[in-house]
Design a protein around this motif. Sequence first.
Motif, PDB file in Angstrom:
ATOM      1  N   ALA A  38      -4.446   1.477   9.371  1.00 32.00           N
ATOM      2  CA  ALA A  38      -5.721   0.944   9.842  1.00 32.00           C
ATOM      3  C   ALA A  38      -5.809  -0.577   9.718  1.00 32.00           C
ATOM      4  O   ALA A  38      -6.728  -1.193  10.255  1.00 32.00           O
ATOM      5  N   LEU A  39      -4.850  -1.187   9.047  1.00 36.10           N
ATOM      6  CA  LEU A  39      -4.899  -2.629   8.793  1.00 36.10           C
ATOM      7  C   LEU A  39      -4.382  -3.432   9.985  1.00 36.10           C
ATOM      8  O   LEU A  39      -3.642  -2.928  10.821  1.00 36.10           O
ATOM      9  N   SER A  40      -4.725  -4.702  10.005  1.00 40.29           N
ATOM     10  CA  SER A  40      -4.186  -5.618  11.003  1.00 40.29           C
ATOM     11  C   SER A  40      -2.699  -5.843  10.713  1.00 40.29           C
ATOM     12  O   SER A  40      -2.222  -5.558   9.605  1.00 40.29           O
ATOM     13  N   VAL A  41      -1.996  -6.365  11.681  1.00 47.48           N
ATOM     14  CA  VAL A  41      -0.565  -6.647  11.491  1.00 47.48           C
ATOM     15  C   VAL A  41      -0.375  -7.599  10.304  1.00 47.48           C
ATOM     16  O   VAL A  41       0.520  -7.399   9.480  1.00 47.48           O
ATOM     17  N   ALA A  42      -1.212  -8.611  10.193  1.00 50.37           N
ATOM     18  CA  ALA A  42      -1.095  -9.568   9.088  1.00 50.37           C
ATOM     19  C   ALA A  42      -1.311  -8.882   7.736  1.00 50.37           C
ATOM     20  O   ALA A  42      -0.589  -9.158   6.765  1.00 50.37           O
ATOM     21  N   ASP A  43      -2.295  -7.987   7.667  1.00 52.12           N
ATOM     22  CA  ASP A  43      -2.544  -7.282   6.408  1.00 52.12           C
ATOM     23  C   ASP A  43      -1.434  -6.286   6.090  1.00 52.12           C
ATOM     24  O   ASP A  43      -1.068  -6.108   4.927  1.00 52.12           O
ATOM     25  N   ARG A  44      -0.864  -5.639   7.115  1.00 53.31           N
ATOM     26  CA  ARG A  44       0.278  -4.748   6.886  1.00 53.31           C
ATOM     27  C   ARG A  44       1.467  -5.543   6.358  1.00 53.31           C
ATOM     28  O   ARG A  44       2.185  -5.091   5.473  1.00 53.31           O
ATOM     29  N   ASP A  45       1.666  -6.729   6.903  1.00 55.07           N
ATOM     30  CA  ASP A  45       2.727  -7.602   6.410  1.00 55.07           C
ATOM     31  C   ASP A  45       2.493  -7.918   4.932  1.00 55.07           C
ATOM     32  O   ASP A  45       3.426  -7.872   4.117  1.00 55.07           O
ATOM     33  N   GLN A  46       1.248  -8.190   4.579  1.00 56.62           N
ATOM     34  CA  GLN A  46       0.924  -8.489   3.185  1.00 56.62           C
ATOM     35  C   GLN A  46       1.171  -7.285   2.292  1.00 56.62           C
ATOM     36  O   GLN A  46       1.667  -7.431   1.173  1.00 56.62           O
ATOM     37  N   VAL A  47       0.859  -6.088   2.764  1.00 58.03           N
ATOM     38  CA  VAL A  47       1.117  -4.879   1.970  1.00 58.03           C
ATOM     39  C   VAL A  47       2.617  -4.723   1.717  1.00 58.03           C
ATOM     40  O   VAL A  47       3.036  -4.446   0.595  1.00 58.03           O
ATOM     41  N   LEU A  48       3.419  -4.919   2.748  1.00 62.14           N
ATOM     42  CA  LEU A  48       4.870  -4.831   2.570  1.00 62.14           C
ATOM     43  C   LEU A  48       5.352  -5.860   1.553  1.00 62.14           C
ATOM     44  O   LEU A  48       6.238  -5.582   0.740  1.00 62.14           O
ATOM     45  N   ARG A  49       4.750  -7.044   1.580  1.00 56.68           N
ATOM     46  CA  ARG A  49       5.113  -8.078   0.596  1.00 56.68           C
ATOM     47  C   ARG A  49       4.609  -7.705  -0.804  1.00 56.68           C
ATOM     48  O   ARG A  49       5.306  -7.913  -1.797  1.00 56.68           O
ATOM     49  N   ASN A  50       3.378  -7.170  -0.874  1.00 48.90           N
ATOM     50  CA  ASN A  50       2.828  -6.748  -2.170  1.00 48.90           C
ATOM     51  C   ASN A  50       3.713  -5.692  -2.821  1.00 48.90           C
ATOM     52  O   ASN A  50       3.938  -5.714  -4.030  1.00 48.90           O
ATOM     53  N   VAL A  51       4.190  -4.765  -2.015  1.00 55.31           N
ATOM     54  CA  VAL A  51       5.064  -3.712  -2.518  1.00 55.31           C
ATOM     55  C   VAL A  51       6.403  -4.305  -2.942  1.00 55.31           C
ATOM     56  O   VAL A  51       7.083  -3.763  -3.800  1.00 55.31           O
ATOM     57  N   GLY A  52       6.777  -5.421  -2.339  1.00 58.85           N
ATOM     58  CA  GLY A  52       8.039  -6.071  -2.662  1.00 58.85           C
ATOM     59  C   GLY A  52       9.160  -5.689  -1.720  1.00 58.85           C
ATOM     60  O   GLY A  52      10.331  -5.979  -1.989  1.00 58.85           O
TER      61      GLY A  52
END
Length: 172
Positions: free
Chosen positions: A99-113
């Motif tokens: 449900a997130l924007s592409v930018a927020d999905r990118d941030q989630v992938l980064r948050n997860v590492g």
Amino acid sequence: MELTRRDAVAALSALGVGGTLAGCVTPPGSEPVDVDRLRETLVAAAEVVYPSRVSGIDPFVAAFLEGRLADRAHVEGLEAAVAELDENARVWFDDGFTALSVADRDQVLRNVGADEADEDPSGTASERVRYYVVNDLLLALYASPTGGELVGLENPQGHAGGTGSYQRGPNA
């Protein structure tokens, strides 16, 4: 560049995988697999990790996933990685990953590492997301003929090519 189902089949054959399944898969002695959830999550992640000039992501990823569903161990790892992405998305953004924007999905992938982790199917959450989501998507893309063209691979491994590509010298 438009990816097609044919590209996905070519990428699967490069892996030695074949066959397609659809809907909700239930291998004997196991719980059903929510294929739609997996597909939606992989498509959402592909929109982050694939180059912006790539189109046709949804049918490509769906076809590639269908071929991967035959490997139950892989599916279980993928389900766990998808759950990790959703959990992180809910903690940081109060919504599921898709449900997130592409930018927020990118941030989630980064948050997860997943952007820095080594891939390891039995490792940490970061390593599993890297292995089952990011690396699988990149493998699918670059093992396909269309994806290979993006990086100058006229004939990705496992794909036949014309004699011209084999007759060129290393400086061509």
